[in-house]
Design a protein around this motif. Structure first.
Motif, mmCIF file in Angstrom:
data_model
loop_
_atom_site.group_PDB
_atom_site.id
_atom_site.type_symbol
_atom_site.label_atom_id
_atom_site.label_comp_id
_atom_site.label_asym_id
_atom_site.label_seq_id
_atom_site.Cartn_x
_atom_site.Cartn_y
_atom_site.Cartn_z
ATOM 1 N N ALA A 8 29.381 -0.858 17.274
ATOM 2 C CA ALA A 8 30.407 0.171 17.416
ATOM 3 C C ALA A 8 29.873 1.520 16.947
ATOM 4 O O ALA A 8 30.078 2.545 17.606
ATOM 5 C CB ALA A 8 31.653 -0.228 16.631
ATOM 6 N N VAL A 9 29.156 1.492 15.794
ATOM 7 C CA VAL A 9 28.596 2.746 15.290
ATOM 8 C C VAL A 9 27.614 3.329 16.306
ATOM 9 O O VAL A 9 27.659 4.525 16.631
ATOM 10 C CB VAL A 9 27.906 2.515 13.925
ATOM 11 N N VAL A 10 26.736 2.452 16.854
ATOM 12 C CA VAL A 10 25.762 2.934 17.849
ATOM 13 C C VAL A 10 26.476 3.553 19.043
ATOM 14 O O VAL A 10 26.108 4.627 19.533
ATOM 15 C CB VAL A 10 24.849 1.777 18.310
ATOM 16 N N MET A 11 27.553 2.885 19.481
ATOM 17 C CA MET A 11 28.276 3.391 20.652
ATOM 18 C C MET A 11 28.932 4.734 20.381
ATOM 19 O O MET A 11 28.885 5.632 21.228
ATOM 20 C CB MET A 11 29.340 2.385 21.084
ATOM 21 N N VAL A 12 29.546 4.852 19.197
ATOM 22 C CA VAL A 12 30.225 6.119 18.890
ATOM 23 C C VAL A 12 29.196 7.241 18.771
ATOM 24 O O VAL A 12 29.405 8.345 19.298
ATOM 25 C CB VAL A 12 31.069 5.980 17.611
ATOM 26 N N VAL A 13 28.064 6.943 18.102
ATOM 27 C CA VAL A 13 27.019 7.964 17.990
ATOM 28 C C VAL A 13 26.531 8.366 19.377
ATOM 29 O O VAL A 13 26.366 9.557 19.691
ATOM 30 C CB VAL A 13 25.854 7.447 17.120
ATOM 31 N N GLY A 14 26.337 7.347 20.259
ATOM 32 C CA GLY A 14 25.909 7.641 21.629
ATOM 33 C C GLY A 14 26.916 8.512 22.351
ATOM 34 O O GLY A 14 26.564 9.486 23.012
ATOM 35 N N ALA A 15 28.190 8.182 22.194
ATOM 36 C CA ALA A 15 29.227 8.944 22.884
ATOM 37 C C ALA A 15 29.282 10.379 22.367
ATOM 38 O O ALA A 15 29.438 11.322 23.146
ATOM 39 C CB ALA A 15 30.580 8.257 22.690
ATOM 40 N N LEU A 16 29.093 10.535 21.035
ATOM 41 C CA LEU A 16 29.057 11.898 20.489
ATOM 42 C C LEU A 16 27.866 12.657 21.053
ATOM 43 O O LEU A 16 27.952 13.842 21.366
ATOM 44 C CB LEU A 16 28.977 11.844 18.961
ATOM 45 N N GLY A 17 26.737 11.932 21.200
ATOM 46 C CA GLY A 17 25.540 12.566 21.752
ATOM 47 C C GLY A 17 25.784 13.119 23.145
ATOM 48 O O GLY A 17 25.304 14.192 23.497
ATOM 49 N N VAL A 18 26.567 12.373 23.946
ATOM 50 C CA VAL A 18 26.851 12.828 25.312
ATOM 51 C C VAL A 18 27.512 14.204 25.262
ATOM 52 O O VAL A 18 27.213 15.090 26.068
ATOM 53 C CB VAL A 18 27.784 11.829 26.029
#
Lengths: 185, 337
Positions: A8-18
């Protein structure tokens, strides 16, 4: 649970990166990472079929097209022409939306189903089970989505069509447009 | 199911074997090309040039590793790693023999119910390596190479997916072992024509997917220097080469598994040597060798397609033919069987 938290953390960080990365290709890559992590979440739920489809459709096709367009237009770091005030409004709306989702999730009286029970119900994520639901219960919705996508595609083709008459063969314009159609511009 | 440690060792062994095979495939390819073009090929180092791959390996490791100063450093370094990682990972799902036939262990790394989709998914991620590499080099020929590569791979994935559909419909499963055990040709002679067409379409799409001649436009050396490889040197360049050959081997193994009975040997030999058709690895490697030879043969024979020919062939012919094969297969299953 720990696995899910990490993912979940990886996904949220990825989404913020977008959203936050300036370079369009980096943002798109961040989205690829988010989508692939979602596929891993599906794997942890034993939904192998969904995971594979997620990777093939989103990772292998849609994001490749995204990147293709970005590279074709050769987009560089986006010049920030937006006014600072707008940016603060956007931040505010984003924070409120995130807070609303969090509150909604926390106040929801329904208990999240146990991961074990979910994977049990998915029967190892077999394609048969998904086919039964997709082509049985949700047949109409499935067909309608298909029509919707087709409409979108026809619309896209119509938008890039030229509105002038097709040039007569043999004229320089016709030769030029033929070269164009071959993609050797 | 094997214990985790054994699976790990098998994965390690598979990677080693695939990379060793890569080194010697380059030699075999150069020697065969030499033979087909009436010249010698590398034959100086060791008997038949057998030490050539070792010399090549030493050379590419000790060459200067240039990182272009205008490059997007992170993506530039990441791209070849994506290529080789996903190329190696794709092979793991391909079964090498019946269960427990490899000294009591299973001759595959993972056995998934959706093995077929797994191979397609992992190889489709591998293409990021090529076009990110081309983009990150920040130079015009590599960028042209990556654009060509992504357009080509998107276009030919359709042919690939549609021709696989015939096999899936006949087998009724996505499990590669079940497909091998069933043997799609044995179901009914009515299915032979569409299957033959699907087989042809699949082989052509697979060659396009691994960027081999006549579909090697992403690195067309006469037009765009070396395409996406132009700005790469040393070990990063070698990683791309590895990925290309490992992808070729995966494609060969995948074609054999889907259409040619995979790890099964010919049963006509059974009266003489009982159990020979169930020997692990041997038959799969033999069938893979057949396709590897075909790939090299095509490279020596066919000129490269032009970009518009590539697109027209993919969208106008291959797509329609594969679609027709899938429809005919479906009709035969629905109305004849």
């Amino acid at each position: 649970m720990i696995t899910f938290a990490v993912l979940a953390v990886v996904m949220v960080v990825g989404a913020l990166g977008v959203v936050l990365l300036r370079q369009p290709v980096h943002a798109a890559l961040s989205l690829v990472g988010t989508l692939l992590t979602l596929a891993v979440v599906f794997v942890t739920l034993q939904a192998h079929f969904l995971a594979a489809i997620q990777v093939i459709v989103y990772g292998g096709a849609i994001m490749v097209l995204f990147l293709f367009v970005i590279m074709l237009l050769n987009l560089k770091e986006e010049a920030t022409k937006t006014r600072a005030a707008y940016r603060w409004v956007a931040y505010g709306v984003g924070v409120i939306a995130a807070a609303a989702i969090a509150v909604g999730a926390l106040l929801d009286p329904r208990q999240a189903p146990d991961a074990l029970a979910v994977s049990e119900a998915l029967r190892g994520g077999s394609p048969e089970l998904i086919a039964e639901v997709l082509f049985g219960e949700f047949m109409l919705a499935f067909q309608l989505v298909g029509v919707l996508l087709l409409t979108g595609m026809v619309g896209a083709v119509a938008l890039v069509q030229r509105h002038n008459e097709p040039p007569r063969p043999g004229t320089p314009l016709a030769d030029a447009s033929r070269r164009d159609a071959r993609g050797t511009r | 199911m094997d214990p985790l440690g054994v699976t790990f060792l098998k994965a390690l062994a598979l990677c080693t074997v695939l990379l060793g095979a890569f080194a010697y495939m380059t030699l075999i390819e150069r020697r065969l090309l030499g033979r087909m073009q009436h010249r010698y090929g590398p034959n100086r180092l060791g008997p038949f040039g057998l030490l050539q791959p070792i010399a090549d390996a030493i050379k590419s490791v000790f060459k200067e590793d240039i990182v272009v100063s205008a490059a997007d450093r992170f993506v530039y370094v990441l791209a070849p790693m994506i290529s080789i990682t996903f190329a190696l990972a794709a092979f793991g799902a391909i079964p090498g023999g019946p269960a427990g036939s490899l000294f009591g262990f299973d001759p595959w790394i993972v056995d998934l119910d959706i093995g077929l989709l797994y191979v397609l998914a992992v190889t489709s991620i591998g293409v990021y390596g090529i076009f990110l590499g081309g983009w990150a080099s920040n130079s015009k020929y590599p960028l042209l190479g990556s654009l060509r590569s992504s357009a080509q791979i998107i276009s030919y994935e359709l042919g690939l997916g549609l021709s696989v559909l015939s096999v899936i419909m006949i087998a009724g499963t996505l499990n590669l072992r079940a497909i091998v055990e069933l043997n799609v040709w044995s179901v009914s002679p009515w299915l032979w024509p569409p299957l033959a067409v699907a087989f042809g379409a699949f082989v052509i799409s697979a060659i396009a997917e691994v960027n081999r001649t006549p579909f090697d436009l992403p690195e067309a050396e006469q037009e765009i220097v070396a395409g996406y490889l132009t700005e790469y040197s040393s070990i990063k360049w070698a990683l791309y080469q590895m990925a290309e050959y490992v992808n070729m081997m995966t494609a060969s193994a995948f074609i054999s598994t889907l259409f040619l009975g995979g790890y099964k040997g010919p049963t006509v030999l059974e009266p003489w040597i009982p159990g020979i058709s169930d020997w692990p690895i041997v038959w799969l490697v033999a069938k893979m060798a057949l396709f590897m030879f075909l790939f090299i043969w095509l490279r020596a024979t066919l000129p490269r397609l032009r970009y518009d020919q590539l697109m027209r062939f993919g969208w106008v012919y291959l797509f329609e033919v594969a679609l027709a094969a899938a429809l005919v297969t479906g009709a035969v299953i629905a109305f004849v069987l």
